[in-house]
Design a protein around this motif. Structure first.
Motif, PDB file in Angstrom:
ATOM      1  N   PHE A 134      -6.120 -11.248  -3.001  1.00 31.99           N
ATOM      2  CA  PHE A 134      -6.158  -9.919  -2.401  1.00 31.99           C
ATOM      3  C   PHE A 134      -5.875 -10.033  -0.913  1.00 31.99           C
ATOM      4  N   GLN A 135      -5.607  -8.904  -0.292  1.00 31.31           N
ATOM      5  CA  GLN A 135      -5.199  -8.887   1.104  1.00 31.31           C
ATOM      6  C   GLN A 135      -6.390  -9.202   2.016  1.00 31.31           C
ATOM      7  N   ARG A 136      -6.204 -10.199   2.864  1.00 29.18           N
ATOM      8  CA  ARG A 136      -7.273 -10.593   3.780  1.00 29.18           C
ATOM      9  C   ARG A 136      -7.339  -9.680   4.988  1.00 29.18           C
ATOM     10  N   GLY A 137      -6.175  -9.232   5.434  1.00 26.80           N
ATOM     11  CA  GLY A 137      -6.119  -8.339   6.578  1.00 26.80           C
ATOM     12  C   GLY A 137      -6.293  -9.074   7.891  1.00 26.80           C
ATOM     13  N   SER A 138      -6.186  -8.317   8.982  1.00 26.90           N
ATOM     14  CA  SER A 138      -6.246  -8.908  10.323  1.00 26.90           C
ATOM     15  C   SER A 138      -7.563  -8.630  11.031  1.00 26.90           C
ATOM     16  N   ALA A 139      -8.510  -7.943  10.369  1.00 21.80           N
ATOM     17  CA  ALA A 139      -9.809  -7.635  10.963  1.00 21.80           C
ATOM     18  C   ALA A 139     -10.878  -8.513  10.319  1.00 21.80           C
ATOM     19  N   PRO A 140     -12.011  -8.691  10.981  1.00 23.84           N
ATOM     20  CA  PRO A 140     -13.077  -9.545  10.433  1.00 23.84           C
ATOM     21  C   PRO A 140     -13.510  -9.129   9.037  1.00 23.84           C
ATOM     22  N   LEU A 141     -13.888 -10.133   8.242  1.00 20.29           N
ATOM     23  CA  LEU A 141     -14.462  -9.932   6.918  1.00 20.29           C
ATOM     24  C   LEU A 141     -15.947 -10.277   6.993  1.00 20.29           C
ATOM     25  N   LEU A 142     -16.792  -9.377   6.545  1.00 19.47           N
ATOM     26  CA  LEU A 142     -18.234  -9.545   6.674  1.00 19.47           C
ATOM     27  C   LEU A 142     -18.912  -9.409   5.323  1.00 19.47           C
ATOM     28  N   GLY A 143     -20.249  -9.542   5.328  1.00 18.21           N
ATOM     29  CA  GLY A 143     -21.031  -9.413   4.103  1.00 18.21           C
ATOM     30  C   GLY A 143     -21.233 -10.741   3.421  1.00 18.21           C
ATOM     31  N   GLY A 173     -29.354 -22.040   6.770  1.00 21.09           N
ATOM     32  CA  GLY A 173     -30.379 -21.510   5.892  1.00 21.09           C
ATOM     33  C   GLY A 173     -29.967 -21.497   4.440  1.00 21.09           C
ATOM     34  N   ALA A 174     -30.838 -20.965   3.603  1.00 23.59           N
ATOM     35  CA  ALA A 174     -30.589 -20.882   2.173  1.00 23.59           C
ATOM     36  C   ALA A 174     -29.442 -19.917   1.899  1.00 23.59           C
ATOM     37  N   ARG A 175     -28.850 -20.095   0.735  1.00 22.54           N
ATOM     38  CA  ARG A 175     -27.723 -19.241   0.341  1.00 22.54           C
ATOM     39  C   ARG A 175     -28.182 -18.274  -0.735  1.00 22.54           C
ATOM     40  N   VAL A 176     -27.983 -16.989  -0.490  1.00 23.25           N
ATOM     41  CA  VAL A 176     -28.147 -15.943  -1.506  1.00 23.25           C
ATOM     42  C   VAL A 176     -26.794 -15.255  -1.620  1.00 23.25           C
ATOM     43  N   PRO A 177     -25.971 -15.662  -2.588  1.00 20.08           N
ATOM     44  CA  PRO A 177     -24.609 -15.127  -2.675  1.00 20.08           C
ATOM     45  C   PRO A 177     -24.578 -13.705  -3.203  1.00 20.08           C
ATOM     46  N   ILE A 178     -23.928 -12.830  -2.465  1.00 18.92           N
ATOM     47  CA  ILE A 178     -23.686 -11.452  -2.882  1.00 18.92           C
ATOM     48  C   ILE A 178     -22.176 -11.238  -2.790  1.00 18.92           C
ATOM     49  N   PRO A 179     -21.462 -11.145  -3.913  1.00 18.32           N
ATOM     50  CA  PRO A 179     -19.993 -11.082  -3.890  1.00 18.32           C
ATOM     51  C   PRO A 179     -19.468  -9.719  -3.444  1.00 18.32           C
ATOM     52  N   TRP A 180     -19.870  -9.307  -2.250  1.00 14.58           N
ATOM     53  CA  TRP A 180     -19.523  -8.020  -1.655  1.00 14.58           C
ATOM     54  C   TRP A 180     -18.797  -8.329  -0.356  1.00 14.58           C
ATOM     55  N   VAL A 181     -17.484  -8.208  -0.373  1.00 18.42           N
ATOM     56  CA  VAL A 181     -16.642  -8.530   0.776  1.00 18.42           C
ATOM     57  C   VAL A 181     -16.307  -7.245   1.517  1.00 18.42           C
ATOM     58  N   ILE A 182     -16.679  -7.180   2.787  1.00 23.98           N
ATOM     59  CA  ILE A 182     -16.391  -5.991   3.585  1.00 23.98           C
ATOM     60  C   ILE A 182     -15.213  -6.274   4.502  1.00 23.98           C
ATOM     61  N   ASP A 199     -11.915 -18.063  -1.299  1.00 23.47           N
ATOM     62  CA  ASP A 199     -11.105 -18.841  -0.370  1.00 23.47           C
ATOM     63  C   ASP A 199     -10.422 -17.872   0.589  1.00 23.47           C
ATOM     64  N   PHE A 200     -10.843 -17.919   1.843  1.00 28.68           N
ATOM     65  CA  PHE A 200     -10.292 -17.027   2.857  1.00 28.68           C
ATOM     66  C   PHE A 200      -9.394 -17.767   3.843  1.00 28.68           C
ATOM     67  N   THR A 201      -8.874 -18.926   3.453  1.00 32.01           N
ATOM     68  CA  THR A 201      -8.124 -19.751   4.396  1.00 32.01           C
ATOM     69  C   THR A 201      -6.657 -19.371   4.499  1.00 32.01           C
ATOM     70  N   GLY A 202      -6.113 -18.706   3.503  1.00 36.85           N
ATOM     71  CA  GLY A 202      -4.691 -18.388   3.517  1.00 36.85           C
ATOM     72  C   GLY A 202      -4.395 -17.012   4.068  1.00 36.85           C
ATOM     73  N   GLU A 203      -3.126 -16.663   4.055  1.00 38.32           N
ATOM     74  CA  GLU A 203      -2.731 -15.319   4.468  1.00 38.32           C
ATOM     75  C   GLU A 203      -3.298 -14.285   3.513  1.00 38.32           C
TER      76      GLU A 203
END
Length: 742
Positions: A134-143, A173-182, A199-203
């Motif tokens: 999916f499109q990563r975009g040019s703005a920060p990804l949070l969540g 810290g500990a990891r609590v994964p929530i698959p919610w990408v903002i 994987d957020f390393t590519g275009e």
């Protein structure tokens, strides 16, 4: 919205099964059949709301689509019937779904999502592996939950593994994964099924499912305002419950205990020193030599320190402390079985009774809350069921008392059960403190608003000094969970840093673990600074509790990314080393050893320095001088902040009225919320609200009762305009009151 969710696992399964049966009866054309990971699939599209669409790739077995596996995360509002079904795709096809248009194409399989003519996202599904790009975009990804790579997710790979054994646990810290990408440019994705890594390393970004042959279930959200994105997540997984008011007071944790006298002495010292505190938390024996019980999983009191537990709890209650006990269930007993054992019917009482029964004899002594530990290896369904047990279970015995539980683990939907979360067994280092600011922000953006840390860090190191403890304490005073805890536990008592004594040494064998130098234990500055921030926390409780109510209604967290209120300011959006405490207070924790100043960014508008009263223009970075007792706080021009009198505990009766402080320079609006802080009566209208509207040009504060609410009246109030300390006394009688302020 914002009330307790009245649904059961059976209802959820029936809703999904019904939708699946309907899909199975549909007729399809004879074009190219869709296949993913070797299986024939059907694409089901359902508009959930004007801002969210659900896209499901369902494997076909004997021509019937298999339902999406449900772990309990979704609420009924998310389980709408699919509007369109596609099994065959010649080349391209456009499907309308409410305000969305989905353009499907094959070879390779792709879904382009538009909303009202504007592009939102494009999902490209690898037909051999099931990977979703999916499109990563040019703005920060949070969540993305608690822990893991911080702050902006771009450029990282996130394994999404739950527990303390994951990504740089000592610092992150500990990891609590929530698959919610903002996507801070106005979109979000919730990968409901299956589990996987990102994987957020590519275009392009990629979601790599752990089980590519299973159902893929993705919710795509598009919104004009960040607050709408948060409310859409709550539409899917539920709105945060309202915990008891006392749980937002200070909580003091204990580890190795010497005697009954020590237990009672710690409580007495808080009151004698006038250090506000609402809860005393006791670790179990097993993780320390002498805790409240006889061992892991035991509900028998340790007679060496609790020889008469009923009487001791009663005495602590008389001093207005709440008692919270640590519990451990080994994963062998829980893994994969919680839902089977604790969810046998649609009756909530039966769903939790099996495990809750082990608590009830101790709970009957007056215990006020629980600290469920362990469980890192539990699957998401079991983690969520466990959170639910500690919310539903106590209500079997105290049906109109809001429960409290401090959880080590969570899952999407845990917020429905008022789950508090702490960041795990982190090390006492400056890097850890610094890293936990973005961790806090992303956890809140992931629908888990009630979060905090072990103040001072859990594993002591040589970096643990009075200075680090003070800086961490200041940060914790502006976290939803305000708790001190850690090994060599007496150094988590505000007064211990000037005694020359470590207390029980519990550093352990973790990497870098070490007790602080005894030379550090003659620091007379620590206790008064801790008192200053404890007093401030309790004075701001009317503001904080109003934020809790707003969170309950909207899913806006208490600790807020600047993005939530300044989405068009790219500098603010990218800032992960500071945050907003609600709408109006900006918090910039000091995280550098020996700092004499703190660089921070103020968004557009005027800001009032909380400590000095100086008005500073925003839309720029500033350098704020600091000393040890100062953590920079700024209040937005137009803010109306309610301050209560200093209290030693939440329920203390104090004659002084509440003070409404106006920070001039812009118009402002704030709604003060109040209820009894204990019961669920607020769900039936037993609450009051006071709307405070500031007209800056007229220098007038309008007090009124919001429509549909009630007012406390007559109510004396003090009103002041910062930076002046002069107050004006007024009485609100229920009718709109205009207060002219010079």
């Amino acid at each position: 919205m914002g009330t307790r969710n009245k649904f059961s696992r059976r209802e959820i399964i029936q809703a999904i099964s019904g939708a699946g049966a309907m899909l199975g009866r549909a007729a399809y054309g004879e074009n190219t059949p869709l296949r993913v990971a070797g299986s024939a699939v059907e694409i089901a599209i359902a508009p959930v709301s004007d801002r969210t669409v659900r896209i499901s790739l369902l494997p076909l077995v004997e021509g019937r689509p298999q339902p999406v596996p449900e772990i309990g995360s979704l609420v009924p509002a998310a389980l709408v019937k699919p509007q369109s079904r596609v099994r065959n795709l010649p080349r391209t096809r456009t499907v309308k779904a409410g305000s969305f248009a989905l353009k499907l194409s094959s070879n390779p399989l792709a879904i382009r999502i538009e909303r009202r003519g504007h592009p939102v996202q494009e999902l490209r599904i690898d037909e051999s592996t099931g990977a979703v790009r999916f499109q990563r975009g040019s703005a920060p990804l949070l969540g993305m939950g608690e822990g893991g790579p911080q702050f902006d997710k771009r450029g990282s790979v996130d394994e999404m593994k739950n527990g303390q054994g994951g990504y740089h646990q000592r610092v992150f810290g500990a990891r609590v994964p929530i698959p919610w990408v903002i996507g801070t440019s106005g979109w979000a994705l919730f990968f409901h099924q299956p589990e996987g890594k990102f994987d957020f390393t590519g275009e392009e970004a990629a979601f790599l499912p752990s089980h590519p042959a299973g159902a893929l279930d993705v919710f795509v959200t598009s919104a004009d305002e960040p607050s709408q994105i948060m409310s859409e997540y709550a539409r899917l997984t539920g709105f945060p419950a309202m915990p008891p008011l006392w749980s937002f007071g200070y909580q003091q944790s204990h580890r190795t205990l010497a005697s009954r006298e020590e237990v009672m002495s710690v409580a007495a010292t808080f009151r004698e020193k006038k250090l506000p505190c609402d809860a005393l938390i006791y670790l179990g024996t097993g993780f320390c030599p002498s805790g409240w019980n006889t061992g892991h999983g035991s509900f028998t009191f340790n007679k060496a320190v609790f020889p008469d537990p009923g009487r001791m709890i009663s005495e602590l209650h008389q001093e207005h402390f709440h008692v919270v006990l640590h519990t451990v269930f080994r994963e062998k007993a829980l893994h994969g079985t919680v839902r089977d054992r604790c969810d046998p019917s649609a009756n909530p009482a039966e769903e939790v009774s099996c495990y809750w029964d082990t608590h009830r004899k101790v709970f009957a002594l007056g215990v006020d809350g629980w600290w469920p530990d362990e469980g890192d290896g539990l699957n998401a369904a079991s983690r969520l069921a466990r959170n639910r047990m500690y919310w539903d279970g106590p209500q079997l015995d105290r049906p109109n008392v809001r429960p409290y539980a401090l959880n080590r683990n969570a899952a999407p939907g845990s917020q429905r059960y008022g789950a508090f979360l702490w960041s795990g067994d982190v090390s006492s280092t400056w890097e850890t403190l610094r890293t936990h600011i973005p961790v806090a922000i992303n956890t809140g953006l992931s629908g888990l608003p009630y979060w905090g840390t072990d103040t001072g860090g859990f594993v002591p190191t040589k970096e643990l000094t009075g200075e680090l403890y003070v800086r961490w304490f200041q940060f914790s005073a502006f976290c939803p969970l305000f708790r001190s805890h850690g090994r060599t536990w007496k150094l988590r008592l505000p007064w211990q840093w000037n005694t020359g004594e470590l207390g029980p040494s519990e550093a352990g064998t973790s990497a870098g673990a070490a007790d602080p130098d005894v030379s550090e234990l003659h620091n007379a500055a620590v206790e008064p600074i801790c008192r200053k921030y404890l007093d401030l926390r309790y004075q701001l409780m009317p503001y904080l509790y109003s934020l809790v109510r707003e969170c309950h209604r909207t899913c806006l967290p208490l600790m807020r990314a600047l993005w939530l209120h300044y989405p068009n300011d790219p500098v603010a959006v990218a800032r992960g080393d500071e945050y907003l405490w609600g709408r109006d207070i900006l918090v910039a924790p000091v995280t550098e050893k020996g700092a004499a100043s703190r660089k921070l960014y103020l968004p557009a508008g005027d800001w009032h320095d909380f400590w000095t009263g100086e008005v500073v223009a925003g839309a720029r970075e500033i350098v704020r001088p600091v000393n040890l007792e100062t953590m920079p706080l700024y209040v937005r021009a137009g803010g109306v902040i309610p301050f209560g009198p200093v209290r030693q505990y939440i329920e203390e009766k104090v004659d002084e009225p509440l003070t409404l402080t106006v920070y001039p320079g812009a118009d402002g609006d704030f709604v003060l919320y109040e209820d009894d802080g204990v019961s669920f009566d607020f769900e039936h209208g037993a609450f009051t609200e006071l709307r405070c509207q500031w007209n800056d040009r007229a220098r007038e504060l309008l007090l009124s009762t919001p429509k549909g609410s009630k007012a406390r009246s007559p109510r004396p109030l003090l009103v002041r305009v910062a930076p002046s300390q002069e107050t004006r006394r007024v009485v609100f009688e229920g009718a709109p009151l205009r207060v002219r302020l010079g």
